[in-house]
Design an enzyme around this catalytic site. Sequence first.
Site, PDB file in Angstrom:
ATOM      1  N   ASP A 148     -17.923   5.496  24.643  1.00  0.00           N
ATOM      2  CA  ASP A 148     -18.113   4.166  25.012  1.00  0.00           C
ATOM      3  C   ASP A 148     -17.376   3.088  24.246  1.00  0.00           C
ATOM      4  OD1 ASP A 148     -20.212   2.118  25.673  1.00  0.00           O
ATOM      5  OD2 ASP A 148     -20.125   1.730  23.426  1.00  0.00           O
ATOM      6  N   GLU A 171     -14.796   4.817  28.889  1.00  0.00           N
ATOM      7  CA  GLU A 171     -15.158   3.529  29.465  1.00  0.00           C
ATOM      8  C   GLU A 171     -14.445   2.703  28.925  1.00  0.00           C
ATOM      9  OE1 GLU A 171     -18.780   0.356  29.329  1.00  0.00           O
ATOM     10  OE2 GLU A 171     -18.059   1.539  27.435  1.00  0.00           O
TER      11      GLU A 171
END
Length: 752
Positions: A414, A467
């Site tokens: 993330d 990401e």
Amino acid sequence: MAVKLEDWIQWPEVEALVYAECKRPETVLGSRMVDSSHVLITTFQQDADSVTVKLTDSKKTYKMELMDEAGYYAVLISAKKIPSYRFIVKKGKTEKEIVDIYAIESPIDAMDISQFSNGVHETIYEKLGAHPMTIDGVAGTYFAVWAPEAKAVSVVGDFNEWDACRHPMRYMEDGGIFELFVPGVAQGDLYKYQIWGADGRRVLKADPYANYAEKRPATASVVWDIEKYSWQDKKWMEARKRWKVKKEPMLIYEVSLSSFRKPDTEDGELFYNYRELAPMLCDYCDEMGYTHVELMPVMEHPYDGSWGYQVTGYFAPTSRYGTPDDFMAFIDMFHQRGIGVILDWVPAHFPKDEHGLARFDGTCLYEHFDPRQGEHPHWGTLIYHYGRPEVKNFLTSNALFWLERYHVDGIRMDAVASMLYLDYGKEDGQWIANIYGGNENLEAIEFLQQLNDKIHARRDGSLSIAEESTAWPQVTSPVKDGGLGFDLKWNMGWMNDYLEYIRTDPLFRKGRHGMLTFSMIYQYSEEFILVLSHDEVVHMKGSMYTKMPGTRKDKFAGLRLSYGYMAAHPGKKLLFMGQEFGQEREWSEERELDWQLLEPVEDEMSDNERLRQYVSVLNAFYLAHPAMYADDSRPAGFEWISTLDADNSVIAFVRKCKEETLLVVCNFTPVAHEKFRIGVPFAGKYKEIFNSDAKEYGGSNFVNPRVKTSARKRWDGRVNSIECRLAPLSVQIFNATKVPVTKKKKNDSGKK
């Protein structure tokens, strides 16, 4: 000269023990040679009436003297070496034989400390944390925690009435580690570390390496042995080793376990157990044709509203849904059903909760001291100190831990962009440049490269996914070529462009036509996953359904078109739960998906159920046609036919591989065309094999039932073309077959 017991008692240290302020309890507890012929044995036993030393070899006993009324006992025995012994502790009518925990050798050796201190101990989670084990025939739990600047650390729990005086931990100065074996502590016992920090504060901290935690809002760690689970997924794990990510199809269903389904129970339980969720989610993914499920963070976190992205227990699957064994069974079931499991993982930041990592030993241990380096002002969280070897080791071993111990198939990291840029989310004056004056976080870059190399060194098919929301170069290039080394990257550019385009009224889409085609300009710069993720259906952004303009019929047609275009566009695919059936409300972690939308309306199939069935068919189509995925990574797998027809908002392209060629035509307006000419890649026959406007999907059934034979008529810059019926707001896919070219025979005169 007689040796006196009192002469060898370190009274200041004994007093420090009483107040849980002794950093080196092993210097005043346990046994040591005081000269060539005497051994001093000491122990701290609160509330004991008497304590006796029993030698295990000779069975001799020595009654210990109470040296301090708080419970400090000592005895001096004649011996030329330290003997093996145990304590006999009497409390009232109870007598118990126990081991001297300060005489037990630590399982952490010099090699462990050296590797950890240099940031290269890939399995440090086997040493730090809480580990049930049996030592010298005594069952208990070994505790170890890194807190180099702490003045003293004690392990506390139900087993010692949360009294820090009872189990002060030994200090291993070379590694900055406090450790202790505590007999009788078993799986399921609660514990924390009381840390007397360098700042003078006494704080109860959860174990950073704990395998399990109390259910929130409680914050204690829980002793758990994760090595006992018996895996049944050998077939999957062996097959995964042969998996080639660039060639394989990937349909990922992104899921929040908190709200996929919620129990309707009288006891008010908010969540299903992992074992209850597994068959529900597995059956659904199987029915829908998804190859992988991606779970929003399941690591322990205190606040439901963070969706798991503010982690306090990196090695512990959240207790909201059950035990570590329950989560292993969850993954095991998916593997046995042929579905991969990807975990969201958060190495970019951590919350400031007092029981967590923040100022862990009274200093900024895991984070930078300077808030310009150590805080995300817009998230209110702390940034890891990626240059500190032990911190880098903590994160690296954690990623490998989920791959190794939980058989996870991939890690999706993330907020990678926030790691790469020192000025991410910050104003001038809120960040510090690197040594070259730039905004690149050199330490984070090195961490990511080293971690990805370690993941690939496993050679077991496990993936790393980024990401990354910027144009940082070479995210998925090998580290040896200067890249970050990820296998795949979320294509945030495609997502942002497409959603901006599709929410535009069709009347004005021609002015934004380039948003449909721009993604192919950079498609082969990285290995991409196309995503329509949870971030796009929260915080007033609206669901995918509400993004579609027009009537209800137009909205569902727009969804069918969007998902069909996404399926045909190069790249792996990810869709957030609920959007596959047109969830009409924004997603909220507080409620389950609106499954009632799938129920019949007046005995007719609902629009939402038709859309769900459409996505299921679309997924099956994608998996059945290698042209849709086999050459995602190669320009040879894609060819533009029409990119300039902005007036009609139509694009056409070819997806191809050695097995087949598919012509894809997308119409982004609600206008139907009875005779629409499209250029084709070669002369041949073109059979429509997929049309999102088909009646069974809720469309107007504006289809092409007959095979189209190309005509030698130049169109879209092509020599050959076909004329077809073009449905409104649709994606249509034609199977292309070349017609053999037959040469005319020459006559006797040699003329044609």
